[in-house]
Design a protein around this motif. Structure first.
Motif, PDB file in Angstrom:
ATOM      1  N   VAL A 150       0.840  -1.202   0.000  1.00 41.16           N
ATOM      2  CA  VAL A 150       0.000   0.000   0.000  1.00 41.16           C
ATOM      3  C   VAL A 150       0.873   1.250   0.000  1.00 41.16           C
ATOM      4  O   VAL A 150       0.637   2.188  -0.772  1.00 41.16           O
ATOM      5  N   ALA A 151       1.887   1.280   0.840  1.00 38.00           N
ATOM      6  CA  ALA A 151       2.771   2.449   0.916  1.00 38.00           C
ATOM      7  C   ALA A 151       3.434   2.709  -0.434  1.00 38.00           C
ATOM      8  O   ALA A 151       3.539   3.858  -0.873  1.00 38.00           O
ATOM      9  N   THR A 152       3.861   1.649  -1.096  1.00 35.32           N
ATOM     10  CA  THR A 152       4.491   1.786  -2.412  1.00 35.32           C
ATOM     11  C   THR A 152       3.489   2.341  -3.424  1.00 35.32           C
ATOM     12  O   THR A 152       3.817   3.248  -4.198  1.00 35.32           O
ATOM     13  N   GLU A 153       2.270   1.809  -3.404  1.00 34.32           N
ATOM     14  CA  GLU A 153       1.232   2.260  -4.341  1.00 34.32           C
ATOM     15  C   GLU A 153       0.917   3.746  -4.188  1.00 34.32           C
ATOM     16  O   GLU A 153       0.627   4.419  -5.170  1.00 34.32           O
ATOM     17  N   ILE A 154       0.943   4.239  -2.956  1.00 40.29           N
ATOM     18  CA  ILE A 154       0.595   5.648  -2.744  1.00 40.29           C
ATOM     19  C   ILE A 154       1.843   6.519  -2.592  1.00 40.29           C
ATOM     20  O   ILE A 154       1.763   7.656  -2.163  1.00 40.29           O
ATOM     21  N   ASN A 155       2.994   5.941  -2.963  1.00 43.43           N
ATOM     22  CA  ASN A 155       4.256   6.674  -2.969  1.00 43.43           C
ATOM     23  C   ASN A 155       4.581   7.260  -1.594  1.00 43.43           C
ATOM     24  O   ASN A 155       4.875   8.444  -1.454  1.00 43.43           O
ATOM     25  N   GLN A 156       4.506   6.398  -0.597  1.00 39.08           N
ATOM     26  CA  GLN A 156       4.684   6.813   0.787  1.00 39.08           C
ATOM     27  C   GLN A 156       5.899   6.129   1.401  1.00 39.08           C
ATOM     28  O   GLN A 156       6.060   4.921   1.268  1.00 39.08           O
ATOM     29  N   GLU A 157       6.748   6.903   2.069  1.00 41.58           N
ATOM     30  CA  GLU A 157       7.917   6.343   2.733  1.00 41.58           C
ATOM     31  C   GLU A 157       7.492   5.611   4.001  1.00 41.58           C
ATOM     32  O   GLU A 157       6.737   6.142   4.819  1.00 41.58           O
ATOM     33  N   VAL A 158       7.966   4.361   4.158  1.00 42.49           N
ATOM     34  CA  VAL A 158       7.589   3.565   5.322  1.00 42.49           C
ATOM     35  C   VAL A 158       8.785   2.775   5.832  1.00 42.49           C
ATOM     36  O   VAL A 158       9.598   2.302   5.050  1.00 42.49           O
ATOM     37  N   SER A 159       8.900   2.701   7.138  1.00 47.42           N
ATOM     38  CA  SER A 159       9.879   1.833   7.792  1.00 47.42           C
ATOM     39  C   SER A 159       9.093   0.763   8.527  1.00 47.42           C
ATOM     40  O   SER A 159       8.218   1.073   9.338  1.00 47.42           O
ATOM     41  N   LEU A 160       9.398  -0.498   8.215  1.00 50.24           N
ATOM     42  CA  LEU A 160       8.666  -1.625   8.778  1.00 50.24           C
ATOM     43  C   LEU A 160       9.489  -2.301   9.862  1.00 50.24           C
ATOM     44  O   LEU A 160      10.705  -2.460   9.720  1.00 50.24           O
ATOM     45  N   PHE A 161       8.807  -2.734  10.922  1.00 45.68           N
ATOM     46  CA  PHE A 161       9.475  -3.374  12.058  1.00 45.68           C
ATOM     47  C   PHE A 161       8.704  -4.625  12.442  1.00 45.68           C
ATOM     48  O   PHE A 161       7.482  -4.583  12.552  1.00 45.68           O
ATOM     49  N   GLN A 162       9.430  -5.729  12.682  1.00 51.21           N
ATOM     50  CA  GLN A 162       8.787  -6.993  13.019  1.00 51.21           C
ATOM     51  C   GLN A 162       8.399  -7.080  14.489  1.00 51.21           C
ATOM     52  O   GLN A 162       7.760  -8.035  14.904  1.00 51.21           O
ATOM     53  N   ASP A 163       8.794  -6.086  15.254  1.00 56.90           N
ATOM     54  CA  ASP A 163       8.363  -6.036  16.650  1.00 56.90           C
ATOM     55  C   ASP A 163       8.493  -4.617  17.180  1.00 56.90           C
ATOM     56  O   ASP A 163       9.137  -3.763  16.575  1.00 56.90           O
ATOM     57  N   GLY A 164       7.864  -4.391  18.318  1.00 57.94           N
ATOM     58  CA  GLY A 164       7.854  -3.059  18.912  1.00 57.94           C
ATOM     59  C   GLY A 164       9.210  -2.624  19.437  1.00 57.94           C
ATOM     60  O   GLY A 164       9.511  -1.425  19.460  1.00 57.94           O
TER      61      GLY A 164
END
Length: 144
Positions: free
Chosen positions: A25-39
């Motif tokens: 979704v972030a890629t589709e809307i051209n949005q920068e995102v950092s993903l984390f597998q845990d808090g």
């Protein structure tokens, strides 16, 4: 409070599929995102920028440190207290909604069941003027 001209989203979730969907979704809307597998990883990044988070999406049901624990720490840290935190979870438990709000979450979203639903929810979050947003009980839970 969002200070940058662009938005950087942080998202923590222990479910790899949910991270993939969010990234799509972030890629589709051209949005920068950092993903984390845990808090814990999200908190480490928050304390060691860049990147700086403009908004945080947080799953509640994670091992080791729950979303509630992460939210509590974010809102008790001077450098991150003003960052909007959006709970993105499968839980519809009214107690989870109530606790999320009392701990300082800005918005509560039940995970949509489709990519389009997730895109709509993320776009909604990105259109909010967080500096003037008041999360009344009615506005706190996003209806999709």
């Amino acid at each position: 409070m969002i200070h940058q001209s662009h938005t950087t989203i942080f998202y923590a979730d222990d479910d790899a599929d949910d991270l993939d969907f969010f990234n799509e979704v972030a890629t589709e809307i051209n949005q920068e995102v950092s993903l984390f597998q845990d808090g814990i990883k999200l908190l480490q990044q928050l304390h060691n920028p860049p990147p700086f988070a403009s908004i945080i999406f947080l799953d509640l049901n994670m091992p080791v440190k729950s979303g509630f624990d992460v939210l509590r720490e974010i809102k008790n840290t001077k450098s991150s207290i003003d960052i909007p935190v959006v709970i993105l979870t499968t839980s519809i438990n009214p107690d989870d909604v109530k606790l999320s709000k009392s701990l300082g979450a800005s918005l509560y979203i039940r995970k949509p069941t489709s990519i389009n639903g997730l895109k709509k929810a993320v776009n909604h979050v990105l259109t909010i003027d967080w500096n003037n947003f008041t999360n009344s009980d009615k506005e706190f839970v996003y209806q999709h």
